[in-house]
Design an enzyme around this catalytic site. Structure first.
Site, PDB file in Angstrom:
ATOM      1  N   ARG A 141       0.867  -1.170   0.000  1.00  0.00           N
ATOM      2  CA  ARG A 141       0.000   0.000   0.000  1.00  0.00           C
ATOM      3  C   ARG A 141       0.905   1.222   0.000  1.00  0.00           C
ATOM      4  O   ARG A 141       2.015   1.195   0.555  1.00  0.00           O
ATOM      5  CB  ARG A 141      -0.891   0.018   1.234  1.00  0.00           C
TER       6      ARG A 141
ATOM      7  N   LYS B  69      -2.005  -2.890   8.030  1.00  0.00           N
ATOM      8  CA  LYS B  69      -3.225  -2.688   8.803  1.00  0.00           C
ATOM      9  C   LYS B  69      -3.229  -3.590  10.024  1.00  0.00           C
ATOM     10  O   LYS B  69      -2.746  -4.723   9.986  1.00  0.00           O
ATOM     11  CB  LYS B  69      -4.453  -2.981   7.928  1.00  0.00           C
TER      12      LYS B  69
ATOM     13  N   HIS C  91      -3.099   2.865  -5.716  1.00  0.00           N
ATOM     14  CA  HIS C  91      -3.554   1.508  -5.418  1.00  0.00           C
ATOM     15  C   HIS C  91      -3.560   0.621  -6.666  1.00  0.00           C
ATOM     16  O   HIS C  91      -3.550  -0.612  -6.552  1.00  0.00           O
ATOM     17  CB  HIS C  91      -4.950   1.545  -4.803  1.00  0.00           C
TER      18      HIS C  91
ATOM     19  N   ARG D 143      -0.714  -1.736  -6.692  1.00  0.00           N
ATOM     20  CA  ARG D 143      -0.941  -2.914  -5.844  1.00  0.00           C
ATOM     21  C   ARG D 143      -1.757  -3.958  -6.616  1.00  0.00           C
ATOM     22  O   ARG D 143      -1.458  -5.151  -6.563  1.00  0.00           O
ATOM     23  CB  ARG D 143      -1.666  -2.480  -4.570  1.00  0.00           C
TER      24      ARG D 143
ATOM     25  N   HIS E 153      -3.184  -9.355   3.793  1.00  0.00           N
ATOM     26  CA  HIS E 153      -4.613  -9.518   4.061  1.00  0.00           C
ATOM     27  C   HIS E 153      -4.821 -10.596   5.123  1.00  0.00           C
ATOM     28  O   HIS E 153      -4.120 -11.606   5.140  1.00  0.00           O
ATOM     29  CB  HIS E 153      -5.372  -9.931   2.792  1.00  0.00           C
TER      30      HIS E 153
ATOM     31  N   TYR F  89      -8.792 -10.950  -6.898  1.00  0.00           N
ATOM     32  CA  TYR F  89      -7.664 -10.963  -7.818  1.00  0.00           C
ATOM     33  C   TYR F  89      -7.651 -12.244  -8.637  1.00  0.00           C
ATOM     34  O   TYR F  89      -7.264 -12.246  -9.806  1.00  0.00           O
ATOM     35  CB  TYR F  89      -6.346 -10.824  -7.050  1.00  0.00           C
TER      36      TYR F  89
END
Length: 300
Positions: free
Chosen positions: A144, A168, A239, A242, A265, A274
């Protein structure tokens, strides 16, 4: 209380709680949209906001081609904050309004020829090593943009070509980059990087200050214009790099589980998107792995 004053209180609260720069920047963007919408509707006081007004706001966003989800989360948090502080006595209007369901946008990786054109254009810019190093790092690691900008010099291991990033949920993970990318990254640090005392971030401005997400967006748009790319056809939002990494990683034989770990993730939900690639990518992949062609092409 006026809308603008209430938003300022929210930012004071977020800063006091140690919110990350990326979080603050996101709120500044989304709440800026809400403030402008309220001004256009001549809604000055927070108390004037109803769930019907919020629904009009959703339409305002949709008409501009924006995904409502992120704006809705921030607005919900805004009214939850006001309620916790005793500044809002009714039910959260975002909860009352509901959030419209939107079909997932198709994931479109940046074409290789567009990336090559951007690298050529960046080479002629004011910061040729920094801009190319950042573009290559984003597309080579899938970081990110907030993660890339949070990298400090001590996070970079030039021998293993690895950087440690905090994603995150404050989860640390390694991100590896290729040896060709390393050449640009090392050259940037040696030739162009400037830093004010106490600024240890890898990517900095000409003034030696930390590079911000807004500046990255401006840089990518500037490079894309110089490269002659049509913004209607090629998305160069940070983004998108990514997305490009994720799709190419899978097309080049990477596993879904490996991609999840590299992207940071916690679930497979986004990775599944994806995997559900565009028709063009599926066609190209089938040409490469076609069982029928393999069978017919086998030597007897």
């Amino acid at each position: 209380m006026r809308v603008e004053a209430a938003v300022k209180l929210l930012f004071i609260y977020l800063r006091s709680q140690g919110a990350k720069p990326g979080t603050l920047e996101h709120f500044e963007h989304t709440m800026g949209h809400f403030r402008r919408f309220c001004e256009g509707k001549q809604v000055a006081e927070v108390e004037e906001v109803t769930h019907w007004l919020v629904r009009e706001y959703w339409l305002y966003l949709l008409e501009r081609g924006l995904a409502v989800g992120g704006y809705a989360r921030d607005l919900h948090r805004f009214f939850s904050f006001l309620k916790e502080e005793g500044l809002w006595g009714r039910e959260n209007p975002v909860k009352q309004a509901g959030v419209p369901k939107q079909a997932d946008r198709p994931i479109k990786p940046i074409p290789p020829e567009a990336l090559e054109a951007m690298l050529r254009a960046a080479a002629k810019g004011r910061n040729p090593w920094r801009d190319r190093a950042l573009i290559l790092l984003l597309v080579d690691t899938g970081l990110r943009v907030s993660e890339a900008l949070s990298i400090r010099l001590e996070d970079v291991n030039t021998e293993t070509r690895c950087v440690w990033v905090r994603g995150k949920g404050d989860k640390d993970r390694p991100a590896f980059y290729g040896y060709r990318v390393a050449r640009f990254l090392n050259a940037y640090v040696a030739k162009e990087r400037r830093a004010q005392p106490g600024v240890g971030y890898l990517f900095t401005t000409d003034e030696g200050e930390p590079f911000s997400r807004l500046r990255v967006r401006d840089m990518l748009r500037r490079v894309a214009r110089r490269a002659g790319l049509d913004p209607a056809k090629v998305n160069v939002h940070p983004h998108a790099f990514r997305h490009t990494f994720a799709v190419r990683y899978l097309l080049h034989g990477g596993t879904a589980l490996g991609l999840r770990r590299r992207l940071g993730h916690s679930t497979m939900e986004m990775v599944d998107r994806y995997v559900s690639m565009s028709v063009e990518d599926l066609a190209a992949e089938h040409d490469r792995v076609s069982p029928g062609d393999w069978l017919l092409g086998r030597k007897k």
